[in-house]
Scaffold this active site. Structure first.
Site, PDB file in Angstrom:
ATOM      1  N   VAL A  14       0.852  -1.200   0.000  1.00  0.00           N
ATOM      2  CA  VAL A  14       0.000   0.000   0.000  1.00  0.00           C
ATOM      3  C   VAL A  14       0.886   1.247   0.000  1.00  0.00           C
ATOM      4  CG1 VAL A  14      -1.799   1.257   1.233  1.00  0.00           C
ATOM      5  CG2 VAL A  14      -1.858  -1.235   1.193  1.00  0.00           C
ATOM      6  N   CYS A  15       1.937   1.232   0.807  1.00  0.00           N
ATOM      7  CA  CYS A  15       2.858   2.377   0.887  1.00  0.00           C
ATOM      8  C   CYS A  15       3.474   2.676  -0.472  1.00  0.00           C
ATOM      9  CB  CYS A  15       3.975   2.107   1.891  1.00  0.00           C
ATOM     10  SG  CYS A  15       3.378   1.894   3.574  1.00  0.00           S
ATOM     11  N   THR A  16       3.833   1.641  -1.211  1.00  0.00           N
ATOM     12  CA  THR A  16       4.448   1.843  -2.529  1.00  0.00           C
ATOM     13  C   THR A  16       3.478   2.586  -3.451  1.00  0.00           C
ATOM     14  OG1 THR A  16       5.765  -0.147  -2.231  1.00  0.00           O
ATOM     15  CG2 THR A  16       5.501   0.639  -4.494  1.00  0.00           C
TER      16      THR A  16
END
Ligand code: BEZ
Length: 211
Positions: free
Chosen positions: A44-46
């Site tokens: 998700v962070c990517t």
């Protein structure tokens, strides 16, 4: 430390992917967005870091600097950058703070132990040119943020900083806005020459004044 709207955004010095910064000096006279992500090399962070990078020119045009932070170190962020560029189609174009000692995470209360003992939640702080906190948002690790919403709030904040107005539910840039209740009808006639619609004494709508 809990950060509330209107508080001065805590200042700090830190190493980032663009070199060392002092936060307040780095902000200068700009608006700023400080946001945390839980961990490098996570899915998700990517997508989020790529989404912020893809919209960088829209933050620039709003005189707004963006900066990320997580409890990973700068070397990790630097390695991760390649994956973001490869999978999200946009190279990282703003700094990410290395916060392995959790200095920034602690100052901004970004670790919520009942959610996770060690990782930062997805916090967003919008900071005005006066260095005061204008908005805080907290998302869980499992929900990626909506960049459209962050830009929408930024537009609202920048509009109300210059005019005696507020923005209604689901407002989008260009929609009608609400005249502040501190303004009398007579004052409104002068301040808002495009006119206004009075639905109630306390609910008066006018075309967006800066359009
Ligand atoms: C993610 O970015 O996908 C993620 C990060 C930390 C915990 C869970 C998910």
């Amino acid at each position: 430390m809990t950060i509330r709207l209107g508080d001065v955004a805590p200042d700090f010095s830190a190493d980032t992917t663009d070199g060392p910064i002092n936060f307040h000096e780095w902000l200068g006279d700009s608006w700023g967005i400080l946001f945390s992500h839980p961990k490098d090399f996570t899915p998700v962070c990517t997508t989020e870091l790529g989404a912020f990078a893809a919209r960088k020119s829209e933050f620039d045009s709003r005189n707004t600097k963006i900066i990320g932070v997580s409890v990973d170190d700068v070397a990790s962020h630097q390695q991760w950058k390649g994956d973001i560029a490869e999978t999200q189609g946009t190279a990282l174009n703003f700094p990410i703070i290395g916060d392995e000692e959790r200095k920034v995470a602690t100052l901004y209360d970004m670790i919520h132990p009942n959610a996770n003992d060690t990782l930062t939640v997805r916090s967003v702080f919008i900071i005005g040119p006066d260095k005061k906190v204008k908005l805080t948002l907290t998302y869980p690790a499992s929900t990626g943020r909506n960049i459209d919403e962050i830009i929408r709030v930024l537009d609202s904040l920048q509009l109300v900083a210059g005019y005696s107005v507020a923005t209604p539910a689901n407002w989008q840039d260009g929609d009608e806005v609400i005249i502040a209740n501190s303004i009398t009808d007579d004052e409104a006639k002068t301040k808002f020459p495009k006119g206004f619609r009075k639905l109630k004494d306390y609910l008066r709508l006018t075309p967006q004044p800066n359009k």
